[in-house]
Write a protein that holds these residues in place. Structure first.
Motif, PDB file in Angstrom:
ATOM      1  N   THR A 167      68.492 -41.945  45.430  1.00  0.00           N
ATOM      2  CA  THR A 167      67.053 -41.191  45.717  1.00  0.00           C
ATOM      3  C   THR A 167      66.978 -40.293  44.447  1.00  0.00           C
ATOM      4  N   ASP A 168      65.740 -40.443  43.733  1.00  0.00           N
ATOM      5  CA  ASP A 168      65.504 -39.678  42.708  1.00  0.00           C
ATOM      6  C   ASP A 168      64.920 -38.255  43.288  1.00  0.00           C
ATOM      7  N   THR A 169      65.797 -37.060  43.198  1.00  0.00           N
ATOM      8  CA  THR A 169      65.493 -35.872  43.937  1.00  0.00           C
ATOM      9  C   THR A 169      64.220 -35.135  43.245  1.00  0.00           C
ATOM     10  N   ALA A 170      63.811 -35.669  41.847  1.00  0.00           N
ATOM     11  CA  ALA A 170      62.599 -35.154  41.245  1.00  0.00           C
ATOM     12  C   ALA A 170      61.473 -35.538  42.314  1.00  0.00           C
ATOM     13  N   TYR A 171      61.568 -36.459  43.042  1.00  0.00           N
ATOM     14  CA  TYR A 171      60.389 -36.795  44.115  1.00  0.00           C
ATOM     15  C   TYR A 171      60.666 -36.149  45.379  1.00  0.00           C
ATOM     16  N   ASP A 172      61.783 -35.618  45.872  1.00  0.00           N
ATOM     17  CA  ASP A 172      61.821 -34.835  46.920  1.00  0.00           C
ATOM     18  C   ASP A 172      61.359 -33.418  46.468  1.00  0.00           C
ATOM     19  N   ARG A 173      61.193 -32.917  45.410  1.00  0.00           N
ATOM     20  CA  ARG A 173      60.873 -31.480  45.211  1.00  0.00           C
ATOM     21  C   ARG A 173      59.404 -31.275  45.644  1.00  0.00           C
ATOM     22  N   ILE A 174      59.429 -29.952  46.257  1.00  0.00           N
ATOM     23  CA  ILE A 174      58.243 -29.004  46.688  1.00  0.00           C
ATOM     24  C   ILE A 174      57.470 -28.956  45.544  1.00  0.00           C
ATOM     25  N   ARG A 175      56.193 -29.105  45.340  1.00  0.00           N
ATOM     26  CA  ARG A 175      55.483 -28.987  44.346  1.00  0.00           C
ATOM     27  C   ARG A 175      54.559 -27.828  44.635  1.00  0.00           C
ATOM     28  N   VAL A 176      54.537 -26.788  43.519  1.00  0.00           N
ATOM     29  CA  VAL A 176      54.087 -25.519  43.939  1.00  0.00           C
ATOM     30  C   VAL A 176      53.227 -25.044  42.965  1.00  0.00           C
ATOM     31  N   VAL A 177      51.907 -24.556  43.174  1.00  0.00           N
ATOM     32  CA  VAL A 177      51.233 -23.698  42.346  1.00  0.00           C
ATOM     33  C   VAL A 177      51.348 -22.288  42.559  1.00  0.00           C
ATOM     34  N   VAL A 178      51.429 -21.339  41.580  1.00  0.00           N
ATOM     35  CA  VAL A 178      51.338 -19.741  41.474  1.00  0.00           C
ATOM     36  C   VAL A 178      50.131 -19.147  40.935  1.00  0.00           C
ATOM     37  N   VAL A 179      49.670 -18.466  41.711  1.00  0.00           N
ATOM     38  CA  VAL A 179      48.460 -17.972  41.412  1.00  0.00           C
ATOM     39  C   VAL A 179      48.573 -16.376  41.378  1.00  0.00           C
ATOM     40  N   ASP A 180      48.587 -15.617  40.294  1.00  0.00           N
ATOM     41  CA  ASP A 180      48.528 -14.041  40.317  1.00  0.00           C
ATOM     42  C   ASP A 180      47.742 -13.584  39.245  1.00  0.00           C
ATOM     43  N   ASP A 181      46.931 -12.388  39.272  1.00  0.00           N
ATOM     44  CA  ASP A 181      46.163 -12.223  38.344  1.00  0.00           C
ATOM     45  C   ASP A 181      47.123 -11.207  37.311  1.00  0.00           C
ATOM     46  N   HIS A 182      48.351 -10.899  37.532  1.00  0.00           N
ATOM     47  CA  HIS A 182      49.160 -10.134  36.610  1.00  0.00           C
ATOM     48  C   HIS A 182      50.117 -11.266  36.006  1.00  0.00           C
TER      49      HIS A 182
END
Length: 215
Positions: free
Chosen positions: A2-17
């Motif tokens: 299995t390609d572990t890249a496809y198992d990764r949790i996709r995250v967006v980070v939002v912070d004004d600093h």
């Protein structure tokens, strides 16, 4: 294999600093199960990122310009995506916590969290599990254990005031122009709310809790 890249949790980070945002991203960069797919500097950008990228988790600051973390959370959970919102902030007041949870956030972390704690929280959030910083959990438990304030109706207060004046049930009925049976019903409800069993104790407890004005 299995390609572990496809198992990764996709995250967006939002912070004004910008520095804080970069720091969070740096903390997570070497996590093999997590992939940062986008970053934003305000709540509106966060909502747009989620709508466009459909990440597994949106890591949001609480106080941001344009759209704050609570408002952004409300919009994100209304989108047709399965993104979980995790709040990462410095604020741990009851009001802030409740607003975020009521808006639909699955987690609430403080910015003193460690890299391991943050990564674990993201993985838990991706599974839909509730994630709370220990301090936040303690505050919520303490709040839940806090007894709810007693609320008397206007008529119940009238009856109790008359009791405090030393009137009998019949006299209370005449004063309030209600039947004696109705007076008894109101008194029983007052007893139940105040957890007492007699008239004198009801007046004492009501005075102690500020439910009756002292004469």
């Amino acid at each position: 294999m299995t390609d572990t890249a496809y198992d990764r949790i996709r995250v967006v980070v939002v912070d004004d600093h910008a520095v804080m945002r970069a720091g969070v991203i740096a903390l997570l960069t070497n996590e093999p199960t997590i992939e940062i797919v986008g970053e934003g500097s305000d709540g509106r950008e966060g909502v747009d990122l989620v709508e466009r990228l459909a990440p597994d988790v949106a890591l949001l600051d609480l106080r941001m310009p344009v759209l704050d973390g609570v408002a952004a959370t409300t919009e994100i959970v209304a989108l047709p995506v399965a993104t979980r919102v995790l709040i990462l902030t410095t604020y741990d007041t009851d009001v802030e916590i409740e607003r975020a949870v009521e808006a639909g956030a699955v987690g609430y972390l403080l910015k003193d969290t460690t890299r391991e704690q943050l990564a674990d929280a993201i993985r838990s959030a991706a599974r839909g599990e509730t994630v709370l910083a220990p301090k936040v959990a303690e505050r919520l438990v303490a709040r839940m254990r806090r007894p709810e304030p007693v609320v008397l109706t206007a008529r119940e207060r009238d009856v109790l005031h008359a009791v405090a004046d030393g009137l009998s049930n019949a006299e209370i009925g005449r004063r309030l122009v209600i039947g004696e049976a109705t007076v008894k019903t109101h008194l029983l409800r007052v007893f139940a709310k105040l957890d007492v069993s007699d008239r004198t104790r009801a007046v004492v407890v009501a005075l102690e809790q500020g439910l009756l004005a002292r004469s």
